[in-house]
Design an enzyme around this catalytic site. Structure first.
Site, short mmCIF file in Angstrom:
data_model
loop_
_atom_site.label_atom_id
_atom_site.label_comp_id
_atom_site.label_asym_id
_atom_site.label_seq_id
_atom_site.Cartn_x
_atom_site.Cartn_y
_atom_site.Cartn_z
N ASN A 50 0.85 -1.20 0.00
CA ASN A 50 0.00 0.00 0.00
C ASN A 50 0.88 1.24 0.00
O ASN A 50 2.10 1.14 0.00
CB ASN A 50 -0.95 -0.03 1.20
CG ASN A 50 -0.19 -0.05 2.50
OD1 ASN A 50 0.49 0.89 2.86
ND2 ASN A 50 -0.29 -1.17 3.22
N ALA A 86 1.09 1.59 11.53
CA ALA A 86 1.41 0.88 10.28
C ALA A 86 0.14 0.58 9.49
O ALA A 86 -0.92 0.34 10.07
CB ALA A 86 2.13 -0.42 10.61
N LYS A 126 9.64 -17.20 -10.52
CA LYS A 126 8.72 -16.17 -11.04
C LYS A 126 7.58 -16.84 -11.81
O LYS A 126 7.82 -17.77 -12.59
CB LYS A 126 9.51 -15.24 -11.96
CG LYS A 126 8.72 -14.10 -12.51
CD LYS A 126 9.55 -13.25 -13.45
CE LYS A 126 8.61 -12.39 -14.29
NZ LYS A 126 9.32 -11.77 -15.39
N ASP A 169 -4.60 -9.54 13.08
CA ASP A 169 -4.82 -8.12 13.36
C ASP A 169 -3.95 -7.80 14.58
O ASP A 169 -4.27 -8.15 15.72
CB ASP A 169 -6.30 -7.86 13.63
CG ASP A 169 -6.60 -6.38 13.65
OD1 ASP A 169 -5.97 -5.67 14.46
OD2 ASP A 169 -7.42 -5.93 12.84
N ILE A 187 -2.99 -5.14 16.28
CA ILE A 187 -3.43 -4.29 17.39
C ILE A 187 -4.47 -5.03 18.26
O ILE A 187 -4.43 -4.92 19.50
CB ILE A 187 -3.96 -2.92 16.87
CG1 ILE A 187 -3.92 -1.87 17.97
CG2 ILE A 187 -5.33 -3.01 16.26
CD1 ILE A 187 -4.05 -0.46 17.47
N LYS A 234 -11.73 -3.33 18.15
CA LYS A 234 -10.34 -3.69 18.44
C LYS A 234 -10.01 -3.53 19.92
O LYS A 234 -8.89 -3.81 20.34
CB LYS A 234 -9.40 -2.83 17.59
CG LYS A 234 -9.46 -3.17 16.10
CD LYS A 234 -8.57 -2.25 15.28
CE LYS A 234 -8.81 -2.42 13.79
NZ LYS A 234 -7.91 -3.38 13.16
O1 C5P Z 1 -8.73 -2.72 10.52
P1 C5P Z 1 -7.91 -1.59 10.01
O2 C5P Z 1 -6.74 -2.03 9.19
O3 C5P Z 1 -8.65 -0.52 9.28
O4 C5P Z 1 -7.37 -0.89 11.35
C1 C5P Z 1 -6.35 -0.01 11.37
C2 C5P Z 1 -5.56 -0.10 12.65
O5 C5P Z 1 -5.31 -1.46 12.95
C3 C5P Z 1 -4.20 0.53 12.55
O6 C5P Z 1 -3.84 0.98 13.82
C4 C5P Z 1 -3.32 -0.60 12.10
O7 C5P Z 1 -1.97 -0.39 12.45
C5 C5P Z 1 -3.93 -1.77 12.86
N1 C5P Z 1 -3.82 -3.06 12.18
C6 C5P Z 1 -3.04 -4.04 12.71
N2 C5P Z 1 -2.96 -5.27 12.09
C7 C5P Z 1 -3.61 -5.51 10.96
C8 C5P Z 1 -4.42 -4.52 10.39
C9 C5P Z 1 -4.50 -3.29 11.03
O8 C5P Z 1 -2.43 -3.83 13.76
N3 C5P Z 1 -3.52 -6.68 10.37
#
Ligand code: C5P
Length: 472
Positions: free
Chosen positions: A276, A340, A362, A379, A381, A415
């Site tokens: 991204n 992040a 490849k 996830d 966080i 979260k």
């Molecule tokens: O769910 P979403 O990606 O929109 O949430 C964003 C928040 O969750 C950010 O703080 C991002 O750093 C964290 N995040 C994470 N692990 C992931 C996806 C998002 O810690 N796989």
């Protein structure tokens, strides 16, 4: 801060303000008594001020600079950016900080000692061998008096002199004769900044505990563009205040913080990947600011094009899975800031017949469609929030293209975190840019901050972290 009671009177008095803000008059009386407005009400007062044509800015600045004391020696060396130091002097004059200024011979090609004297209302020092200067304040006294010596702008030349102990003028002699904390704000042409000689000199300074206010990237006065531009005066001022308050022990000393930043990359094959547009700028600014305030910061970053911060522990990762493992391995931590932009899925390429490819070769282009199996990444966080060693404070980010505040509020809940910084990333407004416009949302309130430099956003988030931790 100016007197809160004056502002309330200007806005129509306690009863009127209480009614407009839909809160009890006793709360307003309390603000007047404490001469303090809660952060989450500042925006409402600002809006009320705009509506009533009352200037509120001087009452709503979050820092009370007038009780910030200390002594700073500003050394201005001869970069084209030394005009910015004049604004810095103006900002410092609004505080109770005692300021002395030394200007080098080459800086005098751009600005004059007289100009500095008029701004600082004090003698500006220029010469090592001046009978007049020596009788007023000799170079040893100038070296010993300040809490902090700030060299801004710091040219490649003065950095080289500090690195090698050269003392051939007043500025370099003071720097050699001082026990004070030294901060340098480099400013030079990008090629000079990236030259190995400068890099080695900077490394020597870092090894001696000298701090850096890192240069910005962008267009330079010399017509070239790249890294090496002196940050705006307000940014230097903020960093200086953080360092000064650190000396006064009002900060995050002893607090451990993990900051995640940048994008992650999910490989498709050894050549291609999905990622991204996150640049890492906001997360890096937060990590640096928290480190400035004395926190013990670990920055965990995905692949970025910006220089790694000089002063803190940094762990580089590539995939979301690696970021997850490294972040969990750094727990326990008092605070976690997840800025992040983590890839939500791992992508496994498959053939039409649902067969896996060899990950080490490849994928060949054929006429057959390529399909992907998606596997959800952890996830990070949420895992932290649900772990046994849950930090005291968890801050997330939310990048959205629509319903920014609503979506961010949802994430705060699902979260299970304390604070979320939301921004609208549609139309490529934020990624890679130097400025950011954010909403700061906790379980009770949503504050909308005006668009500002990412370093200012970081400064304010650090203020907020200090406020929250001091109440816990
Ligand atoms: O769910 P979403 O990606 O929109 O949430 C964003 C928040 O969750 C950010 O703080 C991002 O750093 C964290 N995040 C994470 N692990 C992931 C996806 C998002 O810690 N796989």
């Amino acid at each position: 801060m100016h007197k809160v009671s004056n502002l309330i009177n200007l806005l129509g008095g306690t009863g009127m303000v209480a009614k407009r803000l839909n809160i009890k008059p006793s709360a307003i009386s309390n603000w007047k008594k404490l001469n303090k407005i809660p952060n989450n009400k500042k925006n409402d007062l600002k809006m009320l001020g705009l509506e009533m044509n009352v200037r509120t800015d001087q009452y709503l600045t979050s820092k009370n600079f007038s009780n910030l004391e200390g002594s700073v020696l500003l050394i201005i060396s001869g970069g084209i950016a030394c005009y910015k130091s004049l604004e810095l002097i103006r900002l410092l004059k609004k505080t109770n900080i005692q300021l002395d200024v030394v200007i080098t011979k080459s800086a005098q090609q751009f600005i004059t000692p007289l100009l500095i004297t008029s701004l600082n209302e004090k003698k500006c020092y220029t010469d090592l061998f001046s009978i007049e200067d020596e009788t007023q304040m000799n170079h040893i006294a100038l070296a010993r008096k300040p809490d902090i010596i700030l060299v801004a702008p710091a040219t490649a030349n003065i950095i080289a002199k500090i690195a090698n102990g050269i003392a051939d003028d007043l500025a370099s002699t003071i720097l050699l004769a001082s026990y004070s904390k030294i901060i340098v704000a480099p400013s030079m042409n990008p090629v000079m900044w990236n030259n190995l000689a400068t890099k080695e000199n900077c490394q020597k300074l870092l090894n001696r505990g000298i701090s850096f206010i890192e240069p910005d990237s962008g267009d330079m006065a010399c017509g070239e563009s790249g890294n090496g531009r002196l940050p705006e005066p307000q940014i230097i001022f903020n960093e200086l205040l953080s360092k000064l308050s650190l000396k006064k022990n009002t900060t995050l000393k002893g607090t451990s913080v993990i900051v995640t930043a940048g994008p992650t990359i999910e490989e498709i094959d050894p050549v291609r990947f999905v990622s991204n547009r996150s640049s890492g700028k906001q997360g890096f600014a937060i990590a640096s600011e928290l480190s400035n305030r004395g926190a013990n910061v670990t920055l965990i970053t995905g692949p970025v094009d910006i220089p790694l911060p000089l002063n803190l522990k940094t762990i580089q990762i590539t995939t979301a899975q690696e970021m997850f493992e490294k972040t969990m391995s750094q727990l326990p931590s008092d605070v976690v800031v997840c800025s992040a932009a983590v890839a939500d899925w791992k992508l496994i390429p498959k053939t039409q017949k649902n067969e896996k490819f060899n990950p080490n070769t490849k994928i060949k282009k054929t006429n057959e469609p390529l399909t992907f199996k998606t596997i959800k990444n952890p996830d990070i966080i949420s895992e932290i929030a649900n772990s046994k060693s849950k930090p005291k404070l968890i801050i997330g980010f939310s990048a959205e293209t629509e319903n920014v505040v609503e979506n961010a509020r949802d994430k705060l809940k699902t979260k299970n975190i304390d604070l979320i910084i939301a921004n609208d990333v549609s139309n490529n407004r934020v990624f890679g840019k130097d400025s950011n416009k954010v909403y700061v949302i906790d379980k009770k309130e949503c504050e909308e901050w005006p668009e500002q430099n990412k370093k200012s956003v970081a400064f304010k988030i650090a203020d907020r972290i200090c406020d929250i931790l001091s109440c816990k």
